[in-house]
Motif scaffolding. Structure first.
Motif, PDB file in Angstrom:
ATOM      1  N   ILE A  55       0.841  -1.195   0.000  1.00 30.89           N
ATOM      2  CA  ILE A  55       0.000   0.000   0.000  1.00 30.89           C
ATOM      3  C   ILE A  55       0.876   1.245   0.000  1.00 30.89           C
ATOM      4  N   GLU A  56       0.636   2.125  -0.956  1.00 30.84           N
ATOM      5  CA  GLU A  56       1.301   3.433  -0.951  1.00 30.84           C
ATOM      6  C   GLU A  56       0.376   4.433  -0.260  1.00 30.84           C
ATOM      7  N   TYR A  57       0.927   5.202   0.664  1.00 29.91           N
ATOM      8  CA  TYR A  57       0.083   6.144   1.400  1.00 29.91           C
ATOM      9  C   TYR A  57       0.881   7.386   1.780  1.00 29.91           C
ATOM     10  N   THR A  58       0.177   8.416   2.206  1.00 27.08           N
ATOM     11  CA  THR A  58       0.805   9.648   2.676  1.00 27.08           C
ATOM     12  C   THR A  58       0.740   9.673   4.190  1.00 27.08           C
ATOM     13  N   SER A  59       1.894   9.746   4.824  1.00 25.86           N
ATOM     14  CA  SER A  59       1.964   9.697   6.285  1.00 25.86           C
ATOM     15  C   SER A  59       1.372  10.969   6.887  1.00 25.86           C
ATOM     16  N   PRO A  60       1.122  10.956   8.195  1.00 29.46           N
ATOM     17  CA  PRO A  60       0.605  12.169   8.856  1.00 29.46           C
ATOM     18  C   PRO A  60       1.541  13.367   8.708  1.00 29.46           C
ATOM     19  N   LEU A  61       2.819  13.106   8.363  1.00 27.38           N
ATOM     20  CA  LEU A  61       3.786  14.195   8.171  1.00 27.38           C
ATOM     21  C   LEU A  61       3.851  14.634   6.708  1.00 27.38           C
ATOM     22  N   GLY A  62       2.982  14.040   5.844  1.00 26.39           N
ATOM     23  CA  GLY A  62       2.953  14.429   4.437  1.00 26.39           C
ATOM     24  C   GLY A  62       3.985  13.741   3.573  1.00 26.39           C
ATOM     25  N   ILE A  63       4.571  12.643   4.056  1.00 21.45           N
ATOM     26  CA  ILE A  63       5.610  11.920   3.326  1.00 21.45           C
ATOM     27  C   ILE A  63       5.006  10.666   2.688  1.00 21.45           C
ATOM     28  N   THR A  64       5.393  10.401   1.451  1.00 21.91           N
ATOM     29  CA  THR A  64       4.929   9.183   0.790  1.00 21.91           C
ATOM     30  C   THR A  64       5.682   7.989   1.332  1.00 21.91           C
ATOM     31  N   ARG A  65       4.944   7.006   1.831  1.00 21.07           N
ATOM     32  CA  ARG A  65       5.554   5.802   2.384  1.00 21.07           C
ATOM     33  C   ARG A  65       4.832   4.577   1.826  1.00 21.07           C
TER      34      ARG A  65
END
Length: 252
Positions: A55-65
């Motif tokens: 799963i590609e997602y955007t972390s709560p800090l705005g980083i793609t992980r």
């Protein structure tokens, strides 16, 4: 690598690397992410029981992980990465490990990981004499996810896909034969090819939820040759005969 949730190993919260609040935000972000890759298995009722996905997602800090999320009858696990290549490697390692250790006919019904042994299956192809009986023409065995053969450059992931690929190839091949037979007969020649007006495929396998047989049938049109096709065929045969005569003459 961070273990966000797990039924088997300590999580980042338990190790003191994340607060419970931050973990909850990451879990929510992953749930809203985009699936990039996946392998899955179903039970005897066709209900999915195991899924491993990237799963590609955007972390709560705005980083793609990227995270690798497993749902299994024995538990669940979410492992998090900041490098997509590392996530892909971990995903493929886990898929292969399940495929090599699961006692079921196949750990996965579907997978995009190369050379993972999925469910074995057998197939039988039948052809119908025009408006007559069916005849068995070919048969074979393979595994889901494996390449069918050199003439069919496809790697079906399901029994349905295997049936469709084999049948489409057989029908297209027979369509060419029907054309060749019709033209040669109209020109007064005899061919060893057989005329059939339909093809049927039966694919049988156990993708992990009971033995299943998929049957598909496709009509194959007969061909009515045109005068131009007959003329072209005759000229081609005459040219072949002339070349063979020249070869025989100069061979001695």
């Amino acid at each position: 690598m961070r273990v966000i949730e797990s039924s088997w190993q300590p999580t980042a919260v338990e190790l003191g690397h994340l607060t419970p609040e931050h973990q909850e935000m990451i879990v929510q972000a992953i749930a809203e992410g985009t699936e990039q890759r996946a392998s899955a298995a179903s039970d005897e009722h066709g209900q999915e029981i195991r899924r491993l996905a990237v799963i590609e997602y955007t972390s709560p800090l705005g980083i793609t992980r990227h995270s690798v999320v497993l749902t299994d009858p024995d538990g669940t696990e979410t492992v998090d990465f900041d490098d997509d290549a590392a996530a892909d490697r971990y995903y493929e390692e886990q898929v292969r490990e399940y495929a090599s250790t699961t006692d079921a006919p196949a750990a996965w019904d579907e997978s995009d990981v190369e050379n993972v042994a999925l469910a074995p299956y057998t197939w039988t192809l039948y052809a119908r004499v025009p408006d007559g009986d069916w005849e068995r023409t070919r048969s074979g065995t393979s595994q889901l996810g494996a390449r069918l053969d050199d003439t069919m450059d496809t790697e079906p992931a399901t029994l349905e896909q295997a049936a469709e690929a084999i049948l489409d190839h057989a029908a297209a091949t027979q369509l060419g034969y029907n054309r060749e037979i019709a033209i040669s007969h109209a020109a007064g020649d005899i061919t060893t090819l057989r005329l059939f007006d339909a093809m049927r495929i039966e694919v049988t396998g156990d993708p992990g939820h009971g033995t299943t047989t998929i049957t598909r049938t496709e009509d194959v049109p007969l061909h009515t040759p045109t005068a131009e096709e007959i003329d072209t065929y005759r000229r081609t045969m005459d040219e072949i005969a002339r070349q063979e005569e020249e070869y025989d003459h100069y061979a001695y």
